[in-house]
Design an enzyme around this catalytic site. Structure first.
Site, PDB file in Angstrom:
ATOM      1  N   ASP A  34       0.859  -1.188   0.000  1.00 39.45           N
ATOM      2  CA  ASP A  34       0.000   0.000   0.000  1.00 39.45           C
ATOM      3  C   ASP A  34       0.896   1.239   0.000  1.00 39.45           C
ATOM      4  O   ASP A  34       1.885   1.320   0.728  1.00 39.45           O
ATOM      5  CB  ASP A  34      -0.906  -0.005   1.234  1.00 39.45           C
ATOM      6  CG  ASP A  34      -2.031   1.015   1.125  1.00 39.45           C
ATOM      7  OD1 ASP A  34      -3.206   0.592   1.056  1.00 39.45           O
ATOM      8  OD2 ASP A  34      -1.744   2.231   1.104  1.00 39.45           O
ATOM      9  N   ILE A  35       0.555   2.208  -0.858  1.00 37.78           N
ATOM     10  CA  ILE A  35       1.394   3.395  -1.060  1.00 37.78           C
ATOM     11  C   ILE A  35       1.316   4.378   0.122  1.00 37.78           C
ATOM     12  O   ILE A  35       2.237   5.155   0.350  1.00 37.78           O
ATOM     13  CB  ILE A  35       1.027   4.095  -2.409  1.00 37.78           C
ATOM     14  CG1 ILE A  35       2.167   4.980  -2.906  1.00 37.78           C
ATOM     15  CG2 ILE A  35      -0.255   4.867  -2.321  1.00 37.78           C
ATOM     16  CD1 ILE A  35       3.259   4.220  -3.581  1.00 37.78           C
ATOM     17  N   ASN A  86     -13.177  -3.157   2.394  1.00 40.56           N
ATOM     18  CA  ASN A  86     -14.260  -2.171   2.425  1.00 40.56           C
ATOM     19  C   ASN A  86     -15.128  -2.263   1.167  1.00 40.56           C
ATOM     20  O   ASN A  86     -14.594  -2.405   0.059  1.00 40.56           O
ATOM     21  CB  ASN A  86     -13.674  -0.756   2.531  1.00 40.56           C
ATOM     22  CG  ASN A  86     -12.826  -0.569   3.779  1.00 40.56           C
ATOM     23  OD1 ASN A  86     -13.153  -1.109   4.831  1.00 40.56           O
ATOM     24  ND2 ASN A  86     -11.750   0.195   3.669  1.00 40.56           N
ATOM     25  N   HIS A  92     -15.966   3.379   3.698  1.00 36.84           N
ATOM     26  CA  HIS A  92     -14.555   3.784   3.584  1.00 36.84           C
ATOM     27  C   HIS A  92     -13.812   3.219   2.381  1.00 36.84           C
ATOM     28  O   HIS A  92     -12.582   3.141   2.393  1.00 36.84           O
ATOM     29  CB  HIS A  92     -13.781   3.452   4.876  1.00 36.84           C
ATOM     30  CG  HIS A  92     -14.420   4.013   6.105  1.00 36.84           C
ATOM     31  ND1 HIS A  92     -14.336   5.345   6.437  1.00 36.84           N
ATOM     32  CD2 HIS A  92     -15.192   3.431   7.056  1.00 36.84           C
ATOM     33  CE1 HIS A  92     -15.026   5.558   7.550  1.00 36.84           C
ATOM     34  NE2 HIS A  92     -15.560   4.412   7.947  1.00 36.84           N
ATOM     35  N   GLN A  93     -14.544   2.801   1.334  1.00 35.18           N
ATOM     36  CA  GLN A  93     -13.856   2.340   0.125  1.00 35.18           C
ATOM     37  C   GLN A  93     -13.549   3.541  -0.758  1.00 35.18           C
ATOM     38  O   GLN A  93     -14.447   4.295  -1.132  1.00 35.18           O
ATOM     39  CB  GLN A  93     -14.735   1.343  -0.653  1.00 35.18           C
ATOM     40  CG  GLN A  93     -14.016   0.784  -1.893  1.00 35.18           C
ATOM     41  CD  GLN A  93     -14.848  -0.243  -2.657  1.00 35.18           C
ATOM     42  OE1 GLN A  93     -16.046  -0.388  -2.410  1.00 35.18           O
ATOM     43  NE2 GLN A  93     -14.216  -0.940  -3.571  1.00 35.18           N
ATOM     44  N   HIS A  99     -10.338  -4.933  -3.049  1.00 33.89           N
ATOM     45  CA  HIS A  99      -8.997  -5.152  -2.489  1.00 33.89           C
ATOM     46  C   HIS A  99      -9.109  -5.519  -1.020  1.00 33.89           C
ATOM     47  O   HIS A  99     -10.007  -5.067  -0.323  1.00 33.89           O
ATOM     48  CB  HIS A  99      -8.106  -3.921  -2.674  1.00 33.89           C
ATOM     49  CG  HIS A  99      -8.722  -2.640  -2.195  1.00 33.89           C
ATOM     50  ND1 HIS A  99      -9.656  -1.948  -2.937  1.00 33.89           N
ATOM     51  CD2 HIS A  99      -8.567  -1.944  -1.053  1.00 33.89           C
ATOM     52  CE1 HIS A  99     -10.042  -0.864  -2.275  1.00 33.89           C
ATOM     53  NE2 HIS A  99      -9.405  -0.845  -1.113  1.00 33.89           N
ATOM     54  N   PHE A 100      -8.178  -6.350  -0.596  1.00 28.45           N
ATOM     55  CA  PHE A 100      -8.102  -6.799   0.791  1.00 28.45           C
ATOM     56  C   PHE A 100      -6.840  -6.200   1.406  1.00 28.45           C
ATOM     57  O   PHE A 100      -5.742  -6.379   0.867  1.00 28.45           O
ATOM     58  CB  PHE A 100      -8.019  -8.333   0.868  1.00 28.45           C
ATOM     59  CG  PHE A 100      -9.257  -9.038   0.373  1.00 28.45           C
ATOM     60  CD1 PHE A 100      -9.566  -9.084  -0.981  1.00 28.45           C
ATOM     61  CD2 PHE A 100     -10.111  -9.660   1.272  1.00 28.45           C
ATOM     62  CE1 PHE A 100     -10.705  -9.733  -1.440  1.00 28.45           C
ATOM     63  CE2 PHE A 100     -11.263 -10.314   0.828  1.00 28.45           C
ATOM     64  CZ  PHE A 100     -11.557 -10.342  -0.526  1.00 28.45           C
ATOM     65  N   HIS A 101      -7.011  -5.502   2.521  1.00 28.59           N
ATOM     66  CA  HIS A 101      -5.856  -4.927   3.223  1.00 28.59           C
ATOM     67  C   HIS A 101      -5.317  -5.937   4.237  1.00 28.59           C
ATOM     68  O   HIS A 101      -6.079  -6.444   5.064  1.00 28.59           O
ATOM     69  CB  HIS A 101      -6.272  -3.700   4.035  1.00 28.59           C
ATOM     70  CG  HIS A 101      -6.817  -2.542   3.268  1.00 28.59           C
ATOM     71  ND1 HIS A 101      -6.078  -1.415   3.003  1.00 28.59           N
ATOM     72  CD2 HIS A 101      -8.053  -2.306   2.753  1.00 28.59           C
ATOM     73  CE1 HIS A 101      -6.836  -0.525   2.353  1.00 28.59           C
ATOM     74  NE2 HIS A 101      -8.030  -1.039   2.187  1.00 28.59           N
TER      75      HIS A 101
HETATM   76  P1  AMP Z   1      -9.849   1.742   0.456  1.00 27.62           P
HETATM   77  O1  AMP Z   1     -10.150   2.936   1.328  1.00 27.62           O
HETATM   78  O2  AMP Z   1     -10.205   0.447   1.104  1.00 27.62           O
HETATM   79  O3  AMP Z   1     -10.444   1.899  -0.932  1.00 27.62           O
HETATM   80  O4  AMP Z   1      -8.276   1.712   0.309  1.00 27.62           O
HETATM   81  C1  AMP Z   1      -7.572   2.072  -0.834  1.00 27.62           C
HETATM   82  C2  AMP Z   1      -6.105   1.869  -0.528  1.00 27.62           C
HETATM   83  O5  AMP Z   1      -5.385   1.883  -1.741  1.00 27.62           O
HETATM   84  C3  AMP Z   1      -5.503   2.965   0.367  1.00 27.62           C
HETATM   85  O6  AMP Z   1      -4.929   2.362   1.525  1.00 27.62           O
HETATM   86  C4  AMP Z   1      -4.458   3.613  -0.523  1.00 27.62           C
HETATM   87  O7  AMP Z   1      -3.299   4.007   0.176  1.00 27.62           O
HETATM   88  C5  AMP Z   1      -4.148   2.512  -1.522  1.00 27.62           C
HETATM   89  N1  AMP Z   1      -3.662   2.966  -2.809  1.00 27.62           N
HETATM   90  C6  AMP Z   1      -4.231   3.871  -3.636  1.00 27.62           C
HETATM   91  N2  AMP Z   1      -3.512   4.021  -4.757  1.00 27.62           N
HETATM   92  C7  AMP Z   1      -2.454   3.158  -4.663  1.00 27.62           C
HETATM   93  C8  AMP Z   1      -1.352   2.842  -5.503  1.00 27.62           C
HETATM   94  N3  AMP Z   1      -1.167   3.439  -6.674  1.00 27.62           N
HETATM   95  N4  AMP Z   1      -0.459   1.921  -5.078  1.00 27.62           N
HETATM   96  C9  AMP Z   1      -0.623   1.319  -3.883  1.00 27.62           C
HETATM   97  N5  AMP Z   1      -1.647   1.569  -3.052  1.00 27.62           N
HETATM   98  C10 AMP Z   1      -2.547   2.488  -3.423  1.00 27.62           C
END
Ligand code: AMP
Length: 137
Positions: A34-35, A86, A92-93, A99-101
């Site tokens: 995650d960035i 999410n 909070h998406q 995607h799975f964190h």
């Molecule tokens: P969500 O709130 O569940 O949609 O989380 C989206 C996640 O994607 C966040 O934690 C961001 O930091 C991550 N994210 C967004 N763009 C990128 C990217 N280009 N590379 C890696 N992670 C990203």
């Protein structure tokens, strides 16, 4: 290709159009850092199949997701960690591709913070809800 897919940031990562720190890849699954991490080792696992919510993804496209989460937890050395997924802006998406964190929880300050607003139990309402949902499973 639909417009949503063409503009999807995670679809662009899958196609290699924008870079990522790739940790795992197979036909159906991709994992990368995650960035903007909540803690060191915070990583994402995504199905390559584009869909906004988990309910939009066919079951067979999800088969490797949890095994990949397990690999990430082991490889990052996370001892305590949360798995978060999410669905929807109100939940909070921010990125509209499932995607799975995997979020390491090294201490109270870093990682996922959770508000857990438990409600009082109304047994009659709970039983009614149970019957309604069970009937639709
Ligand atoms: P969500 O709130 O569940 O949609 O989380 C989206 C996640 O994607 C966040 O934690 C961001 O930091 C991550 N994210 C967004 N763009 C990128 C990217 N280009 N590379 C890696 N992670 C990203």
């Amino acid at each position: 290709m639909s417009g949503k897919m063409a503009s999807c940031i995670f679809c662009k990562i899958i196609k290699g159009e924008i870079p990522c720190f790739k940790l795992f890849e197979s036909d159906k699954t991709l994992a990368f850092l995650d960035i903007n991490p909540l803690s060191k080792g915070h990583a994402l696992v995504i199905p390559k199949h584009h869909g906004e919510k988990l309910t939009d993804i066919p079951d067979d496209q999800l088969a490797e997701v949890l095994p990949t989460v397990k690999k990430l937890a082991a490889a990052t050395g996370a001892n305590e960690w949360n798995l978060l997924q999410n669905n929807g802006k109100g939940a909070h998406q921010e990125v509209g591709h499932v995607h799975f964190h995997m979020i390491p929880k090294p201490n109270a300050e870093e990682g996922l913070g959770i508000s857990w607003p438990q409600q009082k139990t109304d047994m009659d309402a709970l039983k009614k809800l149970f019957e309604d949902v069970k009937g639709k499973m």
